[in-house]
Design a protein around this motif. Structure first.
Motif, PDB file in Angstrom:
ATOM      1  N   LEU A  86     -16.121 -30.545  25.993  1.00 32.73           N
ATOM      2  CA  LEU A  86     -15.007 -30.241  25.108  1.00 32.73           C
ATOM      3  C   LEU A  86     -15.391 -30.424  23.641  1.00 32.73           C
ATOM      4  O   LEU A  86     -15.122 -29.595  22.784  1.00 32.73           O
ATOM      5  N   MET A  87     -16.060 -31.527  23.359  1.00 29.62           N
ATOM      6  CA  MET A  87     -16.483 -31.793  21.986  1.00 29.62           C
ATOM      7  C   MET A  87     -17.494 -30.751  21.531  1.00 29.62           C
ATOM      8  O   MET A  87     -17.440 -30.269  20.406  1.00 29.62           O
ATOM      9  N   ALA A  88     -18.407 -30.431  22.432  1.00 30.83           N
ATOM     10  CA  ALA A  88     -19.423 -29.451  22.069  1.00 30.83           C
ATOM     11  C   ALA A  88     -18.752 -28.129  21.738  1.00 30.83           C
ATOM     12  O   ALA A  88     -19.049 -27.492  20.728  1.00 30.83           O
ATOM     13  N   CYS A  89     -17.801 -27.742  22.578  1.00 24.12           N
ATOM     14  CA  CYS A  89     -17.125 -26.456  22.369  1.00 24.12           C
ATOM     15  C   CYS A  89     -16.426 -26.473  21.023  1.00 24.12           C
ATOM     16  O   CYS A  89     -16.482 -25.530  20.254  1.00 24.12           O
ATOM     17  N   HIS A  90     -15.783 -27.579  20.742  1.00 23.92           N
ATOM     18  CA  HIS A  90     -14.984 -27.617  19.539  1.00 23.92           C
ATOM     19  C   HIS A  90     -15.836 -27.690  18.268  1.00 23.92           C
ATOM     20  O   HIS A  90     -15.450 -27.182  17.226  1.00 23.92           O
ATOM     21  N   ALA A  91     -16.978 -28.344  18.378  1.00 23.49           N
ATOM     22  CA  ALA A  91     -17.784 -28.548  17.171  1.00 23.49           C
ATOM     23  C   ALA A  91     -18.734 -27.382  16.904  1.00 23.49           C
ATOM     24  O   ALA A  91     -19.288 -27.275  15.815  1.00 23.49           O
ATOM     25  N   ALA A  92     -18.945 -26.527  17.882  1.00 27.04           N
ATOM     26  CA  ALA A  92     -19.933 -25.458  17.721  1.00 27.04           C
ATOM     27  C   ALA A  92     -19.468 -24.412  16.713  1.00 27.04           C
ATOM     28  O   ALA A  92     -18.277 -24.265  16.463  1.00 27.04           O
ATOM     29  N   VAL A  93     -20.422 -23.712  16.137  1.00 22.98           N
ATOM     30  CA  VAL A  93     -20.064 -22.591  15.257  1.00 22.98           C
ATOM     31  C   VAL A  93     -19.237 -21.617  16.078  1.00 22.98           C
ATOM     32  O   VAL A  93     -19.358 -21.562  17.307  1.00 22.98           O
ATOM     33  N   ARG A  94     -18.413 -20.853  15.395  1.00 18.80           N
ATOM     34  CA  ARG A  94     -17.532 -19.964  16.142  1.00 18.80           C
ATOM     35  C   ARG A  94     -17.937 -18.524  15.937  1.00 18.80           C
ATOM     36  O   ARG A  94     -18.681 -18.203  15.008  1.00 18.80           O
ATOM     37  N   SER A  95     -17.397 -17.696  16.764  1.00 21.14           N
ATOM     38  CA  SER A  95     -17.534 -16.270  16.550  1.00 21.14           C
ATOM     39  C   SER A  95     -16.807 -15.978  15.241  1.00 21.14           C
ATOM     40  O   SER A  95     -15.661 -16.395  15.075  1.00 21.14           O
ATOM     41  N   GLY A  96     -17.492 -15.317  14.313  1.00 23.24           N
ATOM     42  CA  GLY A  96     -16.865 -15.073  13.026  1.00 23.24           C
ATOM     43  C   GLY A  96     -17.457 -15.920  11.909  1.00 23.24           C
ATOM     44  O   GLY A  96     -17.258 -15.627  10.742  1.00 23.24           O
ATOM     45  N   ASP A  97     -18.209 -16.963  12.271  1.00 24.23           N
ATOM     46  CA  ASP A  97     -18.851 -17.782  11.245  1.00 24.23           C
ATOM     47  C   ASP A  97     -20.163 -17.132  10.800  1.00 24.23           C
ATOM     48  O   ASP A  97     -21.038 -16.891  11.629  1.00 24.23           O
ATOM     49  N   PRO A  98     -20.305 -16.864   9.511  1.00 24.54           N
ATOM     50  CA  PRO A  98     -21.609 -16.365   9.059  1.00 24.54           C
ATOM     51  C   PRO A  98     -22.633 -17.494   9.126  1.00 24.54           C
ATOM     52  O   PRO A  98     -22.286 -18.658   8.909  1.00 24.54           O
ATOM     53  N   LEU A  99     -23.876 -17.191   9.442  1.00 23.09           N
ATOM     54  CA  LEU A  99     -24.913 -18.218   9.539  1.00 23.09           C
ATOM     55  C   LEU A  99     -26.003 -17.943   8.514  1.00 23.09           C
ATOM     56  O   LEU A  99     -26.271 -16.791   8.179  1.00 23.09           O
ATOM     57  N   THR A 100     -26.645 -19.010   8.041  1.00 20.23           N
ATOM     58  CA  THR A 100     -27.769 -18.838   7.122  1.00 20.23           C
ATOM     59  C   THR A 100     -29.005 -18.457   7.947  1.00 20.23           C
ATOM     60  O   THR A 100     -29.038 -18.703   9.161  1.00 20.23           O
TER      61      THR A 100
END
Ligand code: ADP
Ligand code: MG
Length: 609
Positions: free
Chosen positions: A553-567
C-alpha cells in the motif's frame, strides 16, 4: 449413546443471547432502540472500558409500568406486537421481545423506570438470568438501565472481547448510525468519564455527517430525492473524489432503521460506474421510506438485513437516482480530463513531413491490438481536490537496484541483468519504452516504481534499516472512532514500517514518525489509505499478511504516478531496474506492469516476414 434431554432455561438463554449479543456494541444497539421506541427525545450513554464493565443508558421516553418491569426480562415479552399479523406492519425498531432477556442472561443489569404520569417509578435487577425483587424508585420520568460486567458468567465469550478501544470503536459506530438515522434526537456519549460526542437535537444531518466523517465529506455531497410507487428515497451521495477503500461509509436507513443490503449497495456502485476505480467505494447517506407491508424485517437476528417485497424496483430506483444525480454534475468530464491522452493529429498531418514527435502515439494506432488491449483506468488520484506535491527526484535516485540490498532469505535467483545505460524514453508522462534484446518493452512507470519501492521497503523492514523521520510537529489525522481504534491496535506493526501513531483523543490520531523513503507525500494521506485497508479486513490479518499488505500500500501510494513527468536520470534509474517489471510476482491491481513486443511480432506486423 448420549440421551436427549431438555436444556435448562439458563442454558437456553445463554444460547439465545449469543445470536443477539455479540459484544458491548450489540447491547448498546438494543438499549438505544428501546429508548427510541419509547419515544425518547434525549438519550445519554455512559460506558466504561469499551462497555465491557459498564453501559448505562438514560432516556426521557414513556417508561415502563411498574407491574411490567419483571416481564421486560422475560423471553418473547414485548409491548410492540400483539398478533402475528403485526409482524408485517412493524413500525418500531424492536418487536421480538428478546433483547433484555438476552442481556439479562449474560450480564448484571439494573432497570429503573417511571412513566411520566406516575408519582414514583420502580426498579428491578437481573443477574445472569436471575430476577431480583421489584423496588420503588424515585427517579425522573423515563428509563435508566445499567448493564455491568458483560459476559461475566460466560468466560469464553468474555475472552473474545477485544481491547476497550476496539470495542469502543464498534460502539461509536452504533452511536453514529443512530445519530444519522434520527436527526431530531439529542444524544450524548461518554467513555471512562470523558466526553466523546454530544449531538444536540438541532444539529442537522449535514452537521452530523461533518461531526462523524469530517467537513470535507459534508462539503462534497449531492442531495437526492426520488419516489417510486410507495417508496421514497432521499439523502446524499458523495462526490467520487471522496471515495473509500470499503463500503462502510455507505449508510442506508430503512424507515429509520440502519440496514445493509448487498443488492442496493450494488445499485449505488453501479450508479458510479466509470467515475470510480474498481475496488473503491463512494460514500452515501441514504434514507428509504417504505410502507411497512413492503418489507419483512424479521429475517435476521439483529435485523441488519431485511427482505423487500419488490427488490427489483428498488434496485432501479437506487441506480437511476444515483446515476441521474451524478450526471447533473458533469463529473465524467472533470474526472477524465487530466488523464486524456493528447489529441491525435488529423490524418493529413501524418503524411506531411511533420516533426518526429508529431507522429501518432503508438497505442492509439489502429491495427495493433496488443497495444490497446489493456487500457488503464484513470489514475487513482484524478478528480481529488488536493493533489499531492510532485515526487522528490531524490525518491527515485534512492531507488537502488534490489541486488545491491543485503541478501534476504529467498533462494538465490539468477541475478537479473541490469543495464545501467539502458536507453529509455518516456511517453505521455506515463510509459517508458526501451529496446531489449528480445524486442521492445513498454513499462507502466507507476507500476514499476511501485514494485521497486515495495522491494526496498521489504528489504529494509527485514534488515531493520528502514529510516524513519520524526515529524517536528505531529500531524493530526481525523478518523472515525472505529478507524482510530483499529489503527492504534496495529501501532506496533505500523512502527515497524516507520509509521509512528499516537492516540490524541476522540477519533483523532497523531502521526509522529514517517518512513523517509516516502519522501514528501502527505503522512496523513498515507495513514488514511492504511486505515481504509485495516478497516476493510473482516478477519484479523496475521502480522505477516498485514505487513505485506501495508508495504504494498505504501509503495503504491508513494510511487510516481501516471502523468508525472520524469527527469532523464529518473528514467534511467527506473529503466535500470526493469527486470522487476517483468516479475509477475507482485501485481496488486491485477494489471500488467510491462508489455513486451517481440522482434518477431514487430516484423510480422510490418509484414517483414
Ligand atoms: P422488544 O424491544 O423487542 O420489545 P426488549 O427485550 O428489547 O424487546 O424489551 C422488552 C420490553 O421492555 C419492550 O417491549 C418495552 O415495552 C420495554 N422497554 C425496554 N426498554 C425500554 C425503555 N427504554 N423505555 C420504555 N420501555 C422499554
Ligand atoms: Mg428491544
Amino acid at each position: 449413546m448420549p440421551r436427549i434431554q431438555q436444556l435448562p432455561t439458563t442454558v437456553v438463554t445463554k444460547i439465545a443471547a449469543g445470536e443477539v449479543i455479540e459484544r458491548p456494541a450489540s447491547v448498546v444497539k438494543e438499549l438505544l432502540e428501546n429508548s427510541v421506541d419509547a419515544g425518547s427525545t434525549r438519550l445519554d450513554i455512559e460506558v466504561e472500558q469499551g462497555g465491557s464493565e459498564l453501559i448505562r443508558v438514560v432516556d426521557n421516553g414513556g417508561g415502563i409500568h411498574p407491574d411490567d418491569l419483571p416481564l421486560a426480562f422475560t423471553n418473547h415479552a414485548t409491548s410492540k406486537l400483539a398478533s402475528a399479523d403485526d409482524l408485517f406492519c412493524v413500525r418500531t425498531l424492536g418487536f421480538r421481545g428478546e433483547a433484555l432477556a438476552s442481556i439479562g442472561g449474560v450480564a448484571q443489569v439494573t432497570l429503573q423506570s417511571r412513566p411520566a404520569d406516575r408519582q414514583v417509578g420502580a426498579e428491578v435487577s437481573c443477574n445472569g438470568g436471575v430476577l431480583g425483587q421489584v423496588k420503588v424508585w424515585n427517579g425522573a420520568p423515563g428509563t435508566r438501565i445499567e448493564v455491568r460486567h458483560l459476559f461475566y458468567n460466560t468466560p469464553v465469550r468474555r475472552k473474545f472481547l477485544r481491547a476497550p478501544a476496539t470495542e469502543m470503536g464498534h460502539l461509536c459506530e452504533i452511536f453514529t448510525r443512530l445519530a444519522l438515522a434520527r436527526p431530531g434526537l439529542h444524544l450524548t456519549l461518554r467513555h471512562n468519564g470523558k466526553h466523546v460526542y454530544e449531538v444536540t437535537s438541532t444539529t442537522t444531518l449535514e452537521d452530523r455527517i461533518a461531526l462523524f466523517f469530517g467537513a470535507d465529506v459534508r462539503d462534497r455531497l449531492y442531495a437526492v430525492d426520488a419516489a417510486l410507487g410507495g417508496a421514497h428515497l432521499y439523502g446524499y451521495v458523495g462526490d467520487p473524489s471522496c471515495d473509500r477503500g470499503n463500503a462502510k461509509t455507505q449508510y442506508l436507513f430503512l424507515n429509520g432503521r440502519w440496514i445493509r443490503d448487498r443488492s442496493l449497495g450494488h445499485a449505488i456502485q453501479e450508479g458510479y460506474r466509470g467515475l470510480i476505480m474498481t475496488g473503491r467505494y463512494p460514500v452515501s447517506f441514504l434514507f428509504l421510506e417504505l410502507p411497512p407491508d413492503q418489507v419483512d424485517v424479521n429475517v435476521h437476528p439483529t435485523k441488519a438485513e431485511v427482505r423487500f417485497r419488490d427488490s427489483h424496483a428498488l434496485y432501479s430506483l437506487f441506480l437511476n437516482t444515483v446515476r441521474q444525480r451524478l450526471a447533473q454534475e458533469n463529473l465524467v468530464a472533470r474526472l477524465q480530463a487530466p488523464a486524456a491522452p493528447p489529441p491525435v493529429p488529423p490524418p493529413a498531418a501524418w503524411l506531411s513531413p511533420a516533426p518526429i514527435q508529431e507522429t501518432p502515439s503508438l497505442y492509439s494506432q489502429p491495427g495493433l491490438p496488443s497495444f490497446t488491449k489493456n487500457p488503464l483506468p484513470p489514475p487513482p488520484r484524478n478528480g481529488t481536490s488536493a493533489p499531492l506535491p510532485p515526487p522528490e527526484p531524490a525518491d527515485l535516485r534512492r531507488a537502488a537496484p534490489v541486488s545491491e540490498a543485503p541478501a534476504d532469505s529467498r533462494p538465490a535467483a539468477p541475478v537479473p541483468e541490469i543495464e545501467a545505460d539502458a536507453k529509455a524514453i518516456q511517453l505521455h508522462n506515463a510509459y517508458l519504452v526501451l529496446e531489449t534484446p528480445e524486442g521492445m518493452l513498454v513499462i507502466d512507470q507507476h507500476a514499476l516504481h511501485e514494485r521497486i519501492l515495495f522491494e526496498q521497503i521489504k528489504q529494509r523492514v527485514r534488515t531493520g534499516t528502514l529510516e524513519s523521520q520524526q515529524l517536528l510537529i505531529p500531524e493530526p489525522v481525523d478518523l472515525t472512532a472505529e478507524q482510530a481504534a483499529r489503527t492504534l491496535e496495529h501501532k506496533d506493526e505500523l512502527a515497524e514500517l516507520g509509521l509512528g501513531v499516537e492516540a490524541f483523543g476522540g477519533g483523532t490520531v497523531l502521526v509522529t514518525r514517517y518512513p523517509a523513503l516516502l519522501g514528501r507525500r502527505s503522512p496523513g494521506e498515507i495513514l488514511k489509505r492504511v486505515v481504509d485497508h485495516l478497516v476493510a479486513k473482516e478477519r484479523v490479518p496475521t502480522r505477516e499478511q498485514l505487513l505485506n499488505d501495508l508495504m504494498s500500500l505504501m509503495a503504491c501510494h508513494a510511487a510516481v504516478r501516471s502523468g508525472d513527468p520524469l527527469t532523464p536520470e529518473e528514467i534511467t534509474s527506473l529503466a535500470a531496474q526493469r527486470h522487476l517489471a517483468q516479475d509477475a510476482h507482485h501485481c496488486p491491481h491485477g494489471r500488467p506492469t510491462a508489455l513486451l513486443f517481440t522482434r518477431q511480432e514487430l516484423d510480422r506486423q510490418f509484414r517483414r516476414t
